[in-house]
Design a protein around this motif. Structure first.
Motif, PDB file in Angstrom:
ATOM      1  N   UNK A  80      -0.680 -18.949  11.707  1.00 27.26           N
ATOM      2  CA  UNK A  80       0.564 -18.596  11.025  1.00 27.26           C
ATOM      3  C   UNK A  80       0.352 -18.478   9.522  1.00 27.26           C
ATOM      4  N   UNK A  81      -0.420 -19.399   8.957  1.00 30.00           N
ATOM      5  CA  UNK A  81      -0.673 -19.369   7.516  1.00 30.00           C
ATOM      6  C   UNK A  81      -1.474 -18.121   7.133  1.00 30.00           C
ATOM      7  N   UNK A  82      -2.442 -17.747   7.976  1.00 32.31           N
ATOM      8  CA  UNK A  82      -3.216 -16.530   7.707  1.00 32.31           C
ATOM      9  C   UNK A  82      -2.323 -15.292   7.714  1.00 32.31           C
ATOM     10  N   UNK A  83      -1.385 -15.264   8.682  1.00 33.78           N
ATOM     11  CA  UNK A  83      -0.444 -14.137   8.746  1.00 33.78           C
ATOM     12  C   UNK A  83       0.459 -14.131   7.519  1.00 33.78           C
ATOM     13  N   UNK A  84       0.882 -15.325   7.096  1.00 35.11           N
ATOM     14  CA  UNK A  84       1.751 -15.434   5.915  1.00 35.11           C
ATOM     15  C   UNK A  84       1.015 -14.954   4.666  1.00 35.11           C
ATOM     16  N   UNK A  85      -0.243 -15.341   4.538  1.00 31.83           N
ATOM     17  CA  UNK A  85      -1.045 -14.918   3.381  1.00 31.83           C
ATOM     18  C   UNK A  85      -1.245 -13.397   3.402  1.00 31.83           C
ATOM     19  N   UNK A  86      -1.472 -12.853   4.578  1.00 28.92           N
ATOM     20  CA  UNK A  86      -1.656 -11.402   4.697  1.00 28.92           C
ATOM     21  C   UNK A  86      -0.397 -10.656   4.276  1.00 28.92           C
ATOM     22  N   UNK A  87       0.776 -11.178   4.703  1.00 30.86           N
ATOM     23  CA  UNK A  87       2.037 -10.553   4.302  1.00 30.86           C
ATOM     24  C   UNK A  87       2.231 -10.624   2.788  1.00 30.86           C
ATOM     25  N   UNK A  88       1.863 -11.767   2.200  1.00 32.66           N
ATOM     26  CA  UNK A  88       1.981 -11.910   0.749  1.00 32.66           C
ATOM     27  C   UNK A  88       1.080 -10.908   0.027  1.00 32.66           C
ATOM     28  N   UNK A  89      -0.129 -10.742   0.550  1.00 34.83           N
ATOM     29  CA  UNK A  89      -1.058  -9.784  -0.066  1.00 34.83           C
ATOM     30  C   UNK A  89      -0.492  -8.365   0.003  1.00 34.83           C
ATOM     31  N   UNK A  90       0.146  -8.031   1.136  1.00 33.60           N
ATOM     32  CA  UNK A  90       0.745  -6.709   1.261  1.00 33.60           C
ATOM     33  C   UNK A  90       1.890  -6.530   0.271  1.00 33.60           C
ATOM     34  N   UNK A  91       2.713  -7.582   0.118  1.00 28.85           N
ATOM     35  CA  UNK A  91       3.828  -7.509  -0.820  1.00 28.85           C
ATOM     36  C   UNK A  91       3.332  -7.368  -2.258  1.00 28.85           C
ATOM     37  N   UNK A  92       2.283  -8.122  -2.582  1.00 35.03           N
ATOM     38  CA  UNK A  92       1.725  -8.041  -3.935  1.00 35.03           C
ATOM     39  C   UNK A  92       1.162  -6.646  -4.196  1.00 35.03           C
ATOM     40  N   UNK A  93       0.473  -6.088  -3.197  1.00 30.71           N
ATOM     41  CA  UNK A  93      -0.080  -4.739  -3.348  1.00 30.71           C
ATOM     42  C   UNK A  93       1.038  -3.726  -3.561  1.00 30.71           C
ATOM     43  N   UNK A  94       2.143  -3.898  -2.807  1.00 25.67           N
ATOM     44  CA  UNK A  94       3.282  -2.998  -2.963  1.00 25.67           C
ATOM     45  C   UNK A  94       3.888  -3.118  -4.351  1.00 25.67           C
ATOM     46  N   UNK A  95       4.037  -4.358  -4.837  1.00 32.66           N
ATOM     47  CA  UNK A  95       4.606  -4.570  -6.166  1.00 32.66           C
ATOM     48  C   UNK A  95       3.692  -4.013  -7.252  1.00 32.66           C
ATOM     49  N   UNK A  96       2.368  -4.176  -7.071  1.00 30.64           N
ATOM     50  CA  UNK A  96       1.426  -3.651  -8.060  1.00 30.64           C
ATOM     51  C   UNK A  96       1.548  -2.132  -8.170  1.00 30.64           C
ATOM     52  N   UNK A  97       1.663  -1.470  -7.027  1.00 26.85           N
ATOM     53  CA  UNK A  97       1.782  -0.019  -7.049  1.00 26.85           C
ATOM     54  C   UNK A  97       3.124   0.404  -7.654  1.00 26.85           C
ATOM     55  N   UNK A  98       4.156  -0.387  -7.366  1.00 27.42           N
ATOM     56  CA  UNK A  98       5.472  -0.072  -7.930  1.00 27.42           C
ATOM     57  C   UNK A  98       5.451  -0.231  -9.445  1.00 27.42           C
ATOM     58  N   UNK A  99       4.856  -1.321  -9.921  1.00 28.33           N
ATOM     59  CA  UNK A  99       4.744  -1.551 -11.370  1.00 28.33           C
ATOM     60  C   UNK A  99       3.906  -0.462 -12.018  1.00 28.33           C
ATOM     61  N   UNK A 100       2.862  -0.032 -11.317  1.00 26.88           N
ATOM     62  CA  UNK A 100       2.027   1.053 -11.840  1.00 26.88           C
ATOM     63  C   UNK A 100       2.849   2.323 -12.011  1.00 26.88           C
TER      64      UNK A 100
END
Length: 276
Positions: A80-100
């Motif tokens: 569950x924690x691995x899945x949670x971390x993966x989701x966080x990484x996806x959200x961060x990647x999305x935010x980085x692209x949005x900020x870009x």
């Protein structure tokens, strides 16, 4: 018979275990036990100690230190924690692209970007137009189709970001994607409508800059502020103060607000939508 009786008497012999004070030799504790109970007693103590040890290991985190121990619940937690971390990484990647994309808007790049999201992952799609349509959009002398865009955006009124006078209009051909507004010293810069702060930082060229994400893919950008009053992630209401007019950054020659309005990554002439 005599030997049997002797063995019986030996079994009945009693031993006394005494704990004494080392200095006074005062008896603190004494315990008597018959010879025949010594071995059963030792076995009983061993069983008790083993039972207590097993209980401690079973119901405490000590079991995790046993080599090869497979804890199903712990493995499930790790998954569950691995899945949670993966989701966080996806959200961060999305935010980085949005900020870009927001940074591209604030730098005034001609090639705009459009974000697409799907299942927690974001993709960026480059929007390209032919030379004819680009010239049409970049011609500031031609009024924008404000009525049509207002209908698509779903807005009826936008607040003026500053009580002042326009000193430089938009000129998309020259890369001036907004308008410059002069105002009184220490005047408040206000949000044109409700939204969320997606960028609030300092850059060398534009100084203290803040950008708001509004409903329906609209973004407003406020540059050269003396100071910023809101931080990234803050929700602001229409007309709420977000900064103070200033002269920060290298691309300025006096106190003013450089204001930009973007709709779906396309620059708009603010003068066509706001009454100053």
């Amino acid at each position: 018979m005599a030997e049997t009786g002797k063995n019986k008497n030996r079994k009945e012999e009693k031993f006394k275990i005494v704990i004494l004070n080392d200095q006074t030799y005062e008896e603190k504790f004494a315990f008597k036990i018959k010879r025949k109970f010594v071995i059963p007693g030792v076995i009983l103590v061993f069983i008790l100690m083993l039972s207590v040890s097993l209980l401690i290991i079973s119901y405490t985190p000590l079991k995790l230190f046993i080599p090869g121990y497979a804890d199903i619940e712990n493995n499930t937690y790790v998954i569950k924690m691995n899945k949670y971390v993966e989701d966080l990484e996806n959200q961060i990647a999305s935010q980085d692209k949005y900020i870009e994309a927001i940074q591209h808007i604030m730098r005034g790049v001609e090639e705009a970007t459009e974000l697409e999201s799907g299942h927690g992952k974001a993709a960026r799609k480059t929007v390209q137009t032919d030379k004819k349509s680009k010239e049409s959009k970049n011609n500031a002398s031609v009024p924008a189709k404000s009525v049509s865009i207002r209908k698509n955006i779903g807005i009826q009124y936008l607040n003026a970001p500053l009580d002042g006078q326009i000193i430089h209009g938009a000129d998309f051909k020259k890369g001036h994607y907004g308008i410059d507004i002069a105002g009184k010293k220490n005047s408040a810069i206000k949000a044109i409508m409700e939204g969320v702060v997606v960028f609030a930082d300092y850059s060398i060229e534009t100084g203290n800059t803040i950008a708001l994400q509004h409903p329906n893919d609209m973004v407003s950008v406020y540059k050269h502020n003396d100071k910023l009053l809101k931080k990234t992630g803050t929700f602001v209401s229409a007309g709420e103060a977000i900064g103070i007019i200033g002269n920060t950054g290298t691309l300025t020659d006096g106190p003013h607000l450089h204001f930009e309005l973007w709709y779906k990554s396309t620059p708009l002439n603010p003068a066509d939508y706001i009454v100053f």
